[in-house]
Motif scaffolding. Structure first.
Motif, PDB file in Angstrom:
ATOM      1  N   LEU A 156     -61.603 -80.009  17.611  1.00 17.95           N
ATOM      2  CA  LEU A 156     -60.760 -80.742  16.509  1.00 17.95           C
ATOM      3  C   LEU A 156     -59.392 -79.875  16.351  1.00 17.95           C
ATOM      4  O   LEU A 156     -58.529 -80.669  16.241  1.00 17.95           O
ATOM      5  N   MET A 157     -59.604 -78.670  16.127  1.00 19.16           N
ATOM      6  CA  MET A 157     -58.344 -77.832  16.116  1.00 19.16           C
ATOM      7  C   MET A 157     -57.329 -78.035  17.344  1.00 19.16           C
ATOM      8  O   MET A 157     -56.344 -78.323  17.055  1.00 19.16           O
ATOM      9  N   VAL A 158     -57.860 -78.048  18.731  1.00 23.79           N
ATOM     10  CA  VAL A 158     -56.995 -78.163  19.669  1.00 23.79           C
ATOM     11  C   VAL A 158     -56.349 -79.672  19.607  1.00 23.79           C
ATOM     12  O   VAL A 158     -55.269 -79.787  20.093  1.00 23.79           O
ATOM     13  N   ALA A 159     -57.433 -80.673  19.313  1.00 23.62           N
ATOM     14  CA  ALA A 159     -56.693 -81.920  19.322  1.00 23.62           C
ATOM     15  C   ALA A 159     -55.697 -82.240  18.157  1.00 23.62           C
ATOM     16  O   ALA A 159     -54.605 -82.899  18.459  1.00 23.62           O
ATOM     17  N   ALA A 160     -56.022 -81.503  17.058  1.00 15.89           N
ATOM     18  CA  ALA A 160     -54.811 -81.624  16.201  1.00 15.89           C
ATOM     19  C   ALA A 160     -53.441 -80.998  16.730  1.00 15.89           C
ATOM     20  O   ALA A 160     -52.302 -81.475  16.520  1.00 15.89           O
ATOM     21  N   ILE A 161     -53.652 -79.882  17.407  1.00 10.77           N
ATOM     22  CA  ILE A 161     -52.501 -79.215  17.934  1.00 10.77           C
ATOM     23  C   ILE A 161     -51.655 -79.907  18.917  1.00 10.77           C
ATOM     24  O   ILE A 161     -50.269 -80.211  18.874  1.00 10.77           O
ATOM     25  N   LEU A 162     -52.617 -80.617  19.690  1.00 15.75           N
ATOM     26  CA  LEU A 162     -51.682 -81.400  20.728  1.00 15.75           C
ATOM     27  C   LEU A 162     -51.109 -82.821  20.248  1.00 15.75           C
ATOM     28  O   LEU A 162     -50.231 -83.030  20.878  1.00 15.75           O
ATOM     29  N   ALA A 163     -51.879 -83.260  19.259  1.00 11.00           N
ATOM     30  CA  ALA A 163     -51.291 -84.471  18.611  1.00 11.00           C
ATOM     31  C   ALA A 163     -50.053 -84.272  17.787  1.00 11.00           C
ATOM     32  O   ALA A 163     -49.136 -84.984  18.058  1.00 11.00           O
ATOM     33  N   SER A 164     -49.988 -83.270  17.099  1.00 10.64           N
ATOM     34  CA  SER A 164     -48.591 -82.754  16.589  1.00 10.64           C
ATOM     35  C   SER A 164     -47.633 -82.383  17.606  1.00 10.64           C
ATOM     36  O   SER A 164     -46.405 -82.435  17.353  1.00 10.64           O
ATOM     37  N   ALA A 165     -48.034 -81.681  18.825  1.00 16.92           N
ATOM     38  CA  ALA A 165     -46.926 -81.461  19.681  1.00 16.92           C
ATOM     39  C   ALA A 165     -46.196 -82.629  20.268  1.00 16.92           C
ATOM     40  O   ALA A 165     -45.046 -82.850  20.419  1.00 16.92           O
ATOM     41  N   VAL A 166     -47.069 -83.913  20.265  1.00 13.45           N
ATOM     42  CA  VAL A 166     -46.367 -85.152  20.781  1.00 13.45           C
ATOM     43  C   VAL A 166     -45.283 -85.584  19.767  1.00 13.45           C
ATOM     44  O   VAL A 166     -44.222 -86.208  20.199  1.00 13.45           O
ATOM     45  N   ILE A 167     -45.782 -85.403  18.245  1.00 12.67           N
ATOM     46  CA  ILE A 167     -44.769 -85.610  17.336  1.00 12.67           C
ATOM     47  C   ILE A 167     -43.496 -84.853  17.398  1.00 12.67           C
ATOM     48  O   ILE A 167     -42.445 -85.264  17.153  1.00 12.67           O
ATOM     49  N   MET A 168     -43.821 -83.693  17.585  1.00 13.79           N
ATOM     50  CA  MET A 168     -42.636 -82.717  17.823  1.00 13.79           C
ATOM     51  C   MET A 168     -41.732 -83.101  19.021  1.00 13.79           C
ATOM     52  O   MET A 168     -40.531 -82.980  18.769  1.00 13.79           O
ATOM     53  N   VAL A 169     -42.351 -83.410  19.911  1.00 12.23           N
ATOM     54  CA  VAL A 169     -41.355 -83.554  21.315  1.00 12.23           C
ATOM     55  C   VAL A 169     -40.632 -85.095  20.838  1.00 12.23           C
ATOM     56  O   VAL A 169     -39.469 -84.978  21.242  1.00 12.23           O
ATOM     57  N   LEU A 170     -41.193 -85.886  20.192  1.00  9.25           N
ATOM     58  CA  LEU A 170     -40.497 -87.146  19.843  1.00  9.25           C
ATOM     59  C   LEU A 170     -39.326 -87.020  19.015  1.00  9.25           C
ATOM     60  O   LEU A 170     -38.361 -87.735  18.993  1.00  9.25           O
ATOM     61  N   CYS A 171     -39.567 -86.153  18.066  1.00  5.82           N
ATOM     62  CA  CYS A 171     -38.621 -86.023  16.925  1.00  5.82           C
ATOM     63  C   CYS A 171     -37.643 -84.987  17.082  1.00  5.82           C
ATOM     64  O   CYS A 171     -36.657 -84.852  16.166  1.00  5.82           O
ATOM     65  N   ALA A 172     -38.021 -84.256  18.083  1.00  5.04           N
ATOM     66  CA  ALA A 172     -37.113 -82.716  18.042  1.00  5.04           C
ATOM     67  C   ALA A 172     -35.814 -83.106  18.233  1.00  5.04           C
ATOM     68  O   ALA A 172     -34.749 -82.519  17.469  1.00  5.04           O
ATOM     69  N   GLU A 173     -35.353 -83.879  19.386  1.00  3.13           N
ATOM     70  CA  GLU A 173     -33.872 -84.148  19.497  1.00  3.13           C
ATOM     71  C   GLU A 173     -33.049 -84.883  18.473  1.00  3.13           C
ATOM     72  O   GLU A 173     -32.044 -84.519  18.049  1.00  3.13           O
ATOM     73  N   LYS A 174     -33.928 -85.905  17.692  1.00  8.83           N
ATOM     74  CA  LYS A 174     -33.327 -86.532  16.502  1.00  8.83           C
ATOM     75  C   LYS A 174     -32.913 -85.600  15.531  1.00  8.83           C
ATOM     76  O   LYS A 174     -31.892 -85.462  14.657  1.00  8.83           O
ATOM     77  N   ILE A 175     -34.140 -84.825  15.052  1.00  9.59           N
ATOM     78  CA  ILE A 175     -33.918 -83.777  14.131  1.00  9.59           C
ATOM     79  C   ILE A 175     -32.885 -82.608  14.354  1.00  9.59           C
ATOM     80  O   ILE A 175     -32.144 -82.167  13.813  1.00  9.59           O
ATOM     81  N   ASN A 176     -32.708 -82.170  15.654  1.00  4.60           N
ATOM     82  CA  ASN A 176     -31.753 -81.053  16.177  1.00  4.60           C
ATOM     83  C   ASN A 176     -30.195 -81.897  15.963  1.00  4.60           C
ATOM     84  O   ASN A 176     -29.610 -81.235  15.759  1.00  4.60           O
TER      85      ASN A 176
END
Length: 254
Positions: A156-176
């Motif tokens: 459960l912990m690993v799945a939550a981390i990986l799912a949040s990583a997808v959000i980070m990659v998708l939003c990182a450039e726009k936020i930056n």
């Protein structure tokens, strides 16, 4: 393992962990954006993505080292009748680094020689990535300990981390892009990191503060800054509408 994710209770825990990791991910993206600004333009995107990947790997590594992480909560040293655990020392050191780095960036933003320093002083990509991993390990320490309190299921912990990583990659450039394009947003982001650094140090000294107040204050500041940006854009449109040819007077004068 699939049966675990089909249980209603497990889904609730996953949603909680996912929300926790997304909030942590926003902190990371802001810090990564500030650090990557010191790199040449052609290296920034690569460094940002590598930083996110290394941050995720570091978090997953901490999850698989739960027994070691939990042992850090035991008293390690005693100073002036106060007991400090390994976690406390990591929080104090990491918070101090984040505080010093954020204050330095703020000082450079308000310094008259900022542009000169930015063009002549460039950090190495290895150093930037090392700083990202170090600070992320400090950020992750609390989230992993909190996750252990919610569940003992590592998948459960690993799945939550990986799912949040997808959000980070998708939003990182726009936020930056937004943080770097608007000086007000960058200042707000740096002040956010200053407060986070102070809170991490306070946690290390057993002064427990409600992080919700910090996030609420920053959300309020973000709303105000967004209103300023929107109003500025509207004013520019009005000026263009009233004066569609700003050089017309100069042409007639000739």
């Amino acid at each position: 393992m699939l049966e675990l994710f089909l249980q209603p209770e497990a889904l609730m825990i996953f949603a909680t962990l996912f929300a926790l990791e997304v909030v942590l991910g926003v902190d990371n993206i802001v810090f990564i954006s500030v650090l990557c600004e010191r790199l040449p333009l052609h290296q920034r995107k690569m460094a940002r993505n590598l930083g996110i990947a290394l941050a995720v790997v570091a978090r997953i590594g901490l999850v698989f080292s739960i027994s070691w992480v939990m042992s850090l909560t035991q008293p390690l040293v005693n100073v002036l009748s106060y007991d400090f655990s390994g976690r406390d020392l990591i929080m104090i050191g990491g918070g101090a680094f984040l505080l010093a780095k954020s204050l330095k960036e703020l000082w450079m933003c308000f310094s008259h020689t900022h542009q000169q320093q930015a063009s002549t002083v460039r950090a190495g990509i290895a150093l930037v990535l090392l700083q990202i991993v170090a600070v992320d390990a400090v950020f992750s320490m609390d989230s992993v300990i909190t996750a252990v309190g919610l569940t003992s299921e590592v998948p459960l912990m690993v799945a939550a981390i990986l799912a949040s990583a997808v959000i980070m990659v998708l939003c990182a450039e726009k936020i930056n892009d937004y943080v770097m394009r608007y000086p007000g947003l960058k200042t707000l982001a740096l002040l956010f990191l200053v407060m986070l650094g102070g809170m991490l140090m306070a946690e290390g000294f057993a002064i427990h503060l409600n992080k919700g107040y910090v996030y609420f204050a920053m959300a309020f500041g973000l709303i105000i800054e967004t209103c300023h940006i929107v109003l500025k854009k509207q004013n520019k449109k009005i000026i263009r509408r009233v004066y569609p040819q700003p050089c017309g007077w100069a042409i007639k004068a000739k």
